[in-house]
Design a protein around this motif. Structure first.
Motif, PDB file in Angstrom:
ATOM      1  N   UNK A 362       0.820  -1.207   0.000  1.00 15.16           N
ATOM      2  CA  UNK A 362       0.000   0.000   0.000  1.00 15.16           C
ATOM      3  C   UNK A 362       0.856   1.260   0.000  1.00 15.16           C
ATOM      4  N   UNK A 363       1.977   1.238   0.705  1.00 14.03           N
ATOM      5  CA  UNK A 363       2.858   2.394   0.753  1.00 14.03           C
ATOM      6  C   UNK A 363       4.256   1.943   1.166  1.00 14.03           C
ATOM      7  N   UNK A 364       5.229   2.822   1.011  1.00 17.30           N
ATOM      8  CA  UNK A 364       6.595   2.530   1.395  1.00 17.30           C
ATOM      9  C   UNK A 364       6.965   3.243   2.681  1.00 17.30           C
ATOM     10  N   UNK A 365       8.240   3.216   3.001  1.00 20.70           N
ATOM     11  CA  UNK A 365       8.760   3.819   4.226  1.00 20.70           C
ATOM     12  C   UNK A 365       9.925   4.716   3.848  1.00 20.70           C
ATOM     13  N   UNK A 366       9.986   5.918   4.439  1.00 26.42           N
ATOM     14  CA  UNK A 366      11.104   6.832   4.217  1.00 26.42           C
ATOM     15  C   UNK A 366      11.519   7.422   5.548  1.00 26.42           C
TER      16      UNK A 366
END
Length: 399
Positions: A362-366
């Motif tokens: 669904x989304x990534x990490x930064x």
């Protein structure tokens, strides 16, 4: 490893840091397993290195570890050719026995190494080495010994085109075959895991007496791990008190890991700046890693607690491969200030940025982190063992 757990890396940590946060480096390049195990991607043989440096606690600015960093300094070519053969064999009465029995004890060990080092031309030198290890041991209450095999090949080329430049290239490959960690629980005592890794890297460095020193480097690593057990042959049954959490079986998949890195360093001349009082270093790294997992376990598994039936777990394979990616950037600047011959201060600032994602997630990490650090050292006296008083502060982030 002293003979035990041939082909498997140890789990070590320090300074209250998780063992999963330990860092391993070959020269300037990171060779830590990017999947987060806290182990090196390739298991080092001790005979390959000129030195092994271990840092803990107050890390210098060029290291991003929170607790422990192990840096390997490879052997360099000798000025004249030398060759070394070494063999170690340990069997029968030479292994240890005790009562009560250990968690693991040696059954037999064979280790062979060969190394050649010297000049190919007056500008080019080579270190070439290979090793082979066969180890067997008894683990816990098992009545039969289990064995493991590890083989490695290593080459280090050093080219000096002139008096100020030096180009280094390293190639390293390793294959291991080890007992499958969950073999008892899955009812397959002969199951074996395998791991094949290769690593290449190169560094170009320039050294001039009265000018800034610099070097640029890059490297690539790839590993392929297979768990080596038949999913369909048996139903796994875990004893929770001795086999650990049953959910381990969900991670027994084929795995391909690769990582790459590029970086550079610029430092002040050997004589320093401002009369030798300042030694400045500036550097940056760009890194990337990816992991692909496939052949996930699917089916039922039983759980026992103290020998009694407790639960039945059912796992469903996602049906597709799991692909995860990571991209990182780091930059730092540090200055070693010589206040007096006995007082030195190290100050540095590091910036880390890392982003991660998985296919179809669904989304990534930064994450972005500023990590300042400062450290002062006072050498109280030059006599005896040079006693010193140190004080410092550092901020760091988990990988």
């Amino acid at each position: 490893s002293g003979g035990l757990y041939t082909g498997q890396s140890g789990r070590i940590g320090g300074f209250l840091g998780s063992r999963a946060q330990s860092t391993y480096r070959l020269g300037d390049l990171d060779i830590t397993d990017p999947t987060g195990s806290g182990a090196p991607l390739i298991v080092p043989d001790l005979f390959l290195w000129n030195a092994v440096n271990v840092a803990t606690g107050m890390m210098p600015a060029h290291l991003d570890s929170t607790g422990l960093a192990v840096s390997l300094d490879p052997r360099t070519p000798a000025s004249t050719w030398s060759r070394t053969l070494e063999a170690t064999v340990s069997h029968f009465g030479s292994v240890s026995l005790s009562d009560p029995p250990q968690i693991a004890r040696l059954h037999g060990w064979d280790h062979f190494t060969a190394l050649a080092s010297g000049p190919i031309t007056n500008r080019l030198g080579l270190v070439a080495a290979g090793s082979w290890t066969n180890g067997s041991q008894f683990e816990r209450a098992e009545t039969d010994a289990v064995s493991a095999i590890s083989g490695s090949g290593f080459a280090h080329l050093v080219f000096t085109p002139n008096d100020r430049d030096q180009v280094k290239a390293i190639g390293w490959a390793q294959h291991t075959s080890t007992p499958f960690p969950l073999r008892t629980a899955v009812g397959q005592p002969d199951a074996r895991s395998s791991n094949t890794v290769f690593h290449v890297q190169s560094t170009w460095a320039r050294h001039e007496a009265n000018r800034p020193q610099w070097r640029v480097f890059g490297g690539f690593s790839r590993g392929h791990r297979t768990p080596g057990w038949n999913h369909e042959a048996t139903v796994p049954v875990f004893e929770r008190l001795t086999d650990g959490p049953l959910t381990q079986v969900a991670n027994t998949a084929d795995e391909v890991v690769h990582q790459w890195s590029l970086g550079g360093r610029v430092g002040s001349p050997p004589s320093g700046i401002a009369g030798g009082k300042h030694h400045i270093e500036i550097g940056g790294d760009l890194t990337g890693a990816a992991a692909t997992l496939s052949s996930f376990f699917s089916g039922a598994a039983g759980e026992l607690v103290a020998g009694g039936p407790a639960r039945v777990w059912r796992f469903s394979s996602p049906g597709t491969d799991s692909r995860r990616h990571e991209l990182g950037f780091a930059a730092f600047a540090s200055d070693r200030i010589t206040v007096t011959p006995r007082i030195a201060v190290d100050a540095g600032l590091r910036f880390d940025s890392v982003s991660g994602s998985a296919d179809d997630a669904a989304e990534g990490i930064t994450w972005s982190t500023l990590a300042p650090r400062a450290h002062a050292r006072w050498t109280i006296t030059d006599r005896f063992w040079r006693p010193a008083f140190t004080v410092g502060y550092a901020r760091s982030a988990y990988r």
